[in-house]
Scaffold this motif. Structure first.
Motif, mmCIF file in Angstrom:
data_model
loop_
_atom_site.group_PDB
_atom_site.id
_atom_site.type_symbol
_atom_site.label_atom_id
_atom_site.label_comp_id
_atom_site.label_asym_id
_atom_site.label_seq_id
_atom_site.Cartn_x
_atom_site.Cartn_y
_atom_site.Cartn_z
ATOM 1 N N ARG A 199 0.841 -1.195 0.000
ATOM 2 C CA ARG A 199 0.000 0.000 0.000
ATOM 3 C C ARG A 199 0.877 1.248 0.000
ATOM 4 N NH1 ARG A 199 -2.704 -3.412 3.646
ATOM 5 N NH2 ARG A 199 -4.837 -3.959 3.040
ATOM 6 N N SER A 211 0.717 5.579 0.584
ATOM 7 C CA SER A 211 -0.083 6.699 1.061
ATOM 8 C C SER A 211 -0.491 7.584 -0.107
ATOM 9 C CB SER A 211 0.712 7.511 2.089
ATOM 10 O OG SER A 211 1.876 8.071 1.485
ATOM 11 N N GLU A 212 -1.496 8.429 0.111
ATOM 12 C CA GLU A 212 -1.986 9.359 -0.911
ATOM 13 C C GLU A 212 -2.437 8.629 -2.167
ATOM 14 O OE1 GLU A 212 -2.311 12.438 0.048
ATOM 15 O OE2 GLU A 212 -1.192 12.061 1.892
ATOM 16 N N SER A 213 -2.789 7.356 -2.017
ATOM 17 C CA SER A 213 -3.209 6.532 -3.162
ATOM 18 C C SER A 213 -2.140 6.477 -4.255
ATOM 19 C CB SER A 213 -4.531 7.055 -3.750
ATOM 20 O OG SER A 213 -5.565 7.013 -2.782
ATOM 21 N N GLY A 214 -0.897 6.727 -3.867
ATOM 22 C CA GLY A 214 0.205 6.666 -4.825
ATOM 23 C C GLY A 214 0.282 7.856 -5.766
ATOM 24 N N ILE A 215 -0.411 8.951 -5.426
ATOM 25 C CA ILE A 215 -0.451 10.121 -6.323
ATOM 26 C C ILE A 215 0.510 11.197 -5.827
ATOM 27 C CG2 ILE A 215 -1.899 11.976 -7.229
ATOM 28 C CD1 ILE A 215 -4.280 10.058 -6.989
#
Length: 208
Positions: free
Chosen positions: A42, A44-48
């Motif tokens: 996983r 953080s920040e949805s990978g953005i």
């Protein structure tokens, strides 16, 4: 781990005036691996990583312009200690300004021959089950290993306790994934319209 392979052949009726056409067929190969253990990565920040708006006038004319560094938290959780590596896969490899070292940032949508810049990845502050571990890299798919925190495209990245130069199994791994983005020299870009950055990198977890 065993790999299960099934070969499926489609059967059906052939209604045609030309019998030879009935012999035409194609195969579907279905592959996969059933693993006794599983890990879930996983970010953080949805990978953005969003750099917002970057004024064209702020770019260096004849050299790269580094953008502020960003970091994402990476967490890998496994249901038991598992031997795995992380591999950076560049979805914009054809736009890289330094193949083998830097990931691509995409092409200028208004002039597709122009490459926008580079992205560099590095692992830091890595712990396994609460203990600090060493970051290792392999450029030959795990045949040999060396200490390296930079995650170059397609390199295997493994982790082990200090003093060990072979990756070890882990149950929970935590790390900071540092992202360094640089824009190509403005002299080589057409910047009369808004140009979106388009970096796309997959962190692929592979079992050994």
């Amino acid at each position: 781990m065993n790999t299960l392979t099934r070969r499926l052949t489609t059967l059906g009726l052939c209604l045609t005036a030309t019998p030879a056409l009935c012999a035409s067929m194609t195969d579907i190969t279905v592959t996969g691996t059933i693993t006794p253990s599983a890990c879930t990565p996983r970010l953080s920040e949805s990978g953005i990583v969003n750099h917002g708006e970057i004024p064209a006038r702020s770019l260096n004319q004849f050299e790269y312009t580094p953008l502020p560094g960003k970091s994402l938290e990476l967490n890998v959780e496994c249901n038991e200690a598992v031997l795995f590596v992380l591999v950076g896969v560049d979805n914009r490899a054809d736009s890289s300004l330094g193949p083998g070292f830097f990931y691509g940032l995409g092409h200028n949508v208004h002039n597709p021959t122009e490459r926008l810049g580079t992205v560099a990845l590095a692992y830091g502050e890595v712990t396994s089950d609460g203990e600090r571990v060493l970051v290792l890299a392999s450029s030959n798919q795990g045949q040999t290993w060396f200490p390296e925190t930079n995650a170059y495209p397609d390199n295997y990245m493994g982790f082990a306790k200090p003093g060990t130069l072979v990756p070890e199994p882990h149950r929970e791994l935590k790390a900071a994934l540092h992202i360094a983005t640089s824009i190509n020299a403005a002299a080589y870009l057409t910047l009369t319209q808004a140009v979106p950055l388009d970096g796309s990198i997959v962190i692929d977890l592979r079992y050994l």
